[in-house]
Design a protein around this motif. Structure first.
Motif, PDB file in Angstrom:
ATOM      1  N   ALA A 166      -7.075   5.159  15.481  1.00 50.51           N
ATOM      2  CA  ALA A 166      -5.908   4.772  14.690  1.00 50.51           C
ATOM      3  C   ALA A 166      -6.276   3.712  13.659  1.00 50.51           C
ATOM      4  N   HIS A 167      -7.210   2.841  14.026  1.00 51.11           N
ATOM      5  CA  HIS A 167      -7.695   1.790  13.135  1.00 51.11           C
ATOM      6  C   HIS A 167      -8.289   2.401  11.866  1.00 51.11           C
ATOM      7  N   VAL A 168      -9.212   3.314  12.030  1.00 50.21           N
ATOM      8  CA  VAL A 168      -9.871   3.951  10.885  1.00 50.21           C
ATOM      9  C   VAL A 168      -8.871   4.752  10.065  1.00 50.21           C
ATOM     10  N   SER A 169      -7.961   5.456  10.746  1.00 44.73           N
ATOM     11  CA  SER A 169      -6.969   6.267  10.050  1.00 44.73           C
ATOM     12  C   SER A 169      -6.061   5.407   9.183  1.00 44.73           C
ATOM     13  N   LEU A 170      -5.588   4.278   9.725  1.00 41.95           N
ATOM     14  CA  LEU A 170      -4.703   3.413   8.956  1.00 41.95           C
ATOM     15  C   LEU A 170      -5.445   2.760   7.799  1.00 41.95           C
ATOM     16  N   ARG A 171      -6.709   2.408   8.014  1.00 44.94           N
ATOM     17  CA  ARG A 171      -7.501   1.817   6.937  1.00 44.94           C
ATOM     18  C   ARG A 171      -7.636   2.801   5.776  1.00 44.94           C
ATOM     19  N   ASP A 172      -7.863   4.080   6.090  1.00 44.97           N
ATOM     20  CA  ASP A 172      -7.928   5.102   5.045  1.00 44.97           C
ATOM     21  C   ASP A 172      -6.583   5.253   4.347  1.00 44.97           C
ATOM     22  N   THR A 173      -5.497   5.192   5.123  1.00 50.13           N
ATOM     23  CA  THR A 173      -4.158   5.318   4.557  1.00 50.13           C
ATOM     24  C   THR A 173      -3.869   4.200   3.575  1.00 50.13           C
ATOM     25  N   ILE A 174      -4.269   2.985   3.912  1.00 56.16           N
ATOM     26  CA  ILE A 174      -4.034   1.846   3.028  1.00 56.16           C
ATOM     27  C   ILE A 174      -4.784   2.028   1.713  1.00 56.16           C
ATOM     28  N   ARG A 175      -6.013   2.522   1.784  1.00 57.16           N
ATOM     29  CA  ARG A 175      -6.763   2.787   0.544  1.00 57.16           C
ATOM     30  C   ARG A 175      -6.059   3.843  -0.306  1.00 57.16           C
ATOM     31  N   GLU A 176      -5.577   4.911   0.341  1.00 56.40           N
ATOM     32  CA  GLU A 176      -4.870   5.971  -0.387  1.00 56.40           C
ATOM     33  C   GLU A 176      -3.575   5.449  -1.000  1.00 56.40           C
ATOM     34  N   LEU A 177      -2.857   4.641  -0.237  1.00 54.72           N
ATOM     35  CA  LEU A 177      -1.606   4.078  -0.737  1.00 54.72           C
ATOM     36  C   LEU A 177      -1.842   3.206  -1.954  1.00 54.72           C
ATOM     37  N   HIS A 178      -2.897   2.404  -1.881  1.00 55.25           N
ATOM     38  CA  HIS A 178      -3.175   1.526  -3.011  1.00 55.25           C
ATOM     39  C   HIS A 178      -3.466   2.328  -4.267  1.00 55.25           C
ATOM     40  N   ALA A 179      -4.230   3.386  -4.129  1.00 54.18           N
ATOM     41  CA  ALA A 179      -4.537   4.235  -5.288  1.00 54.18           C
ATOM     42  C   ALA A 179      -3.269   4.876  -5.846  1.00 54.18           C
ATOM     43  N   GLN A 180      -2.324   5.199  -4.960  1.00 56.99           N
ATOM     44  CA  GLN A 180      -1.089   5.860  -5.372  1.00 56.99           C
ATOM     45  C   GLN A 180      -0.088   4.882  -5.983  1.00 56.99           C
ATOM     46  N   TRP A 181       0.073   3.711  -5.372  1.00 59.01           N
ATOM     47  CA  TRP A 181       1.118   2.774  -5.790  1.00 59.01           C
ATOM     48  C   TRP A 181       0.638   1.820  -6.868  1.00 59.01           C
ATOM     49  N   ASN A 182      -0.657   1.519  -6.899  1.00 61.34           N
ATOM     50  CA  ASN A 182      -1.237   0.691  -7.957  1.00 61.34           C
ATOM     51  C   ASN A 182      -0.517  -0.644  -8.104  1.00 61.34           C
ATOM     52  N   ILE A 183      -0.394  -1.360  -6.985  1.00 61.31           N
ATOM     53  CA  ILE A 183       0.175  -2.698  -6.976  1.00 61.31           C
ATOM     54  C   ILE A 183      -0.807  -3.627  -6.268  1.00 61.31           C
ATOM     55  N   PRO A 184      -0.668  -4.945  -6.456  1.00 57.39           N
ATOM     56  CA  PRO A 184      -1.523  -5.867  -5.710  1.00 57.39           C
ATOM     57  C   PRO A 184      -1.252  -5.752  -4.210  1.00 57.39           C
ATOM     58  N   VAL A 185      -2.310  -5.760  -3.420  1.00 60.13           N
ATOM     59  CA  VAL A 185      -2.210  -5.703  -1.962  1.00 60.13           C
ATOM     60  C   VAL A 185      -3.053  -6.828  -1.383  1.00 60.13           C
ATOM     61  N   ILE A 186      -2.467  -7.574  -0.433  1.00 58.81           N
ATOM     62  CA  ILE A 186      -3.212  -8.623   0.248  1.00 58.81           C
ATOM     63  C   ILE A 186      -3.239  -8.296   1.735  1.00 58.81           C
ATOM     64  N   VAL A 187      -4.442  -8.226   2.298  1.00 57.69           N
ATOM     65  CA  VAL A 187      -4.641  -7.896   3.705  1.00 57.69           C
ATOM     66  C   VAL A 187      -5.243  -9.099   4.417  1.00 57.69           C
ATOM     67  N   VAL A 188      -4.609  -9.509   5.509  1.00 54.82           N
ATOM     68  CA  VAL A 188      -5.145 -10.570   6.359  1.00 54.82           C
ATOM     69  C   VAL A 188      -5.905  -9.934   7.510  1.00 54.82           C
TER      70      VAL A 188
END
Length: 236
Positions: A166-188
């Motif tokens: 699930a960790h790897v899957s969500l990490r991939d999802t976040i990358r895809e989302l960023h490419a789609q939404w094109n907004i600043p993202v901050i991850v802690v």
């Protein structure tokens, strides 16, 4: 563009952080108790800095000199909390729809269903948080943050309660989302692997101080990210 230059006096140290972020992913990395979550809370309007300024898309969100502190509900910032913050008495779909403003209801309702399908949880809409896995709760909480159509997305330890798959899957999802939404993202995160995999820019915090910053020049296409850290304390 997000511009941050703030200070916050905490019990054991003073948080000092300053950076600029365009539509890329910034990772705040460091040990527990370093000030990472406090930084997110200040950006979201959940905590008030003691000094400095926060500006997003040329709008001042906080300014100590101007005595301005915009309420959280007016900042248009999506926040994924570390513990998900899903309401246990609401179904998954009700939790997601809770973040949708009453205005533009029909338009945004269609959007939340599309997001549920994109995240692969469209079949879980009628279940309650205790009836789904940790990864599914994370995805539901992330959708709830996105349906507000944020100008900035904050993710606090998004992988902390997940198994490896699930960790790897969500990490991939976040990358895809960023490419789609094109907004600043901050991850802690306190995981260096996540910092290297996700961050275009990484800021290392230790007891509230920026002790290192780095950029990953390969950000698209087939170019790999190459960590290039500037070691040493940043000027305040």
């Amino acid at each position: 563009m997000l511009t941050v230059n703030i200070e916050k006096d905490l019990a054991d140290f003073r948080l000092r952080i300053a950076f600029e972020l365009d539509n890329r992913i910034l990772v705040l990395w460091g040990p527990s108790g370093a000030g990472k979550t406090t930084t997110l809370e200040c950006l979201a309007g959940l905590r008030k800095p003691d000094r400095g300024e926060i500006m997003l898309q040329e709008q001042v969100l906080y300014s100590s000199s101007a005595r301005l502190d915009l309420p959280a509900r007016l900042r248009h910032i999506g926040y994924l909390f570390q513990d998900h913050n899903l309401f246990p008495h609401m179904t998954v779909e009700q939790n997601i729809k809770y973040g949708i403003p009453k205005i533009q209801g029909k338009q945004r309702t269609a959007n939340h269903r599309e997001l549920m399908e994109q995240f692969g949880i469209q079949h879980l809409g009628g279940r309650y948080p205790h009836q789904i896995s940790g990864g599914e709760r994370q995805r539901a909480a992330l959708i709830r943050a996105l349906v507000t159509e944020p100008r900035l997305l904050l993710l606090d330890e998004p992988f902390s309660s997940l198994d490896q798959q699930a960790h790897v899957s969500l990490r991939d999802t976040i990358r895809e989302l960023h490419a789609q939404w094109n907004i600043p993202v901050i991850v802690v995160t306190h995981d260096q692997g996540d910092a290297e995999q996700l961050g275009h820019t990484v800021i290392t915090l230790d007891r509230g101080a920026q002790i290192a910053a780095g950029q990953y020049p390969g950000t698209s296409g087939d170019n790999p990210r190459q960590p290039s850290f500037y070691a040493g304390r940043l000027s305040q």
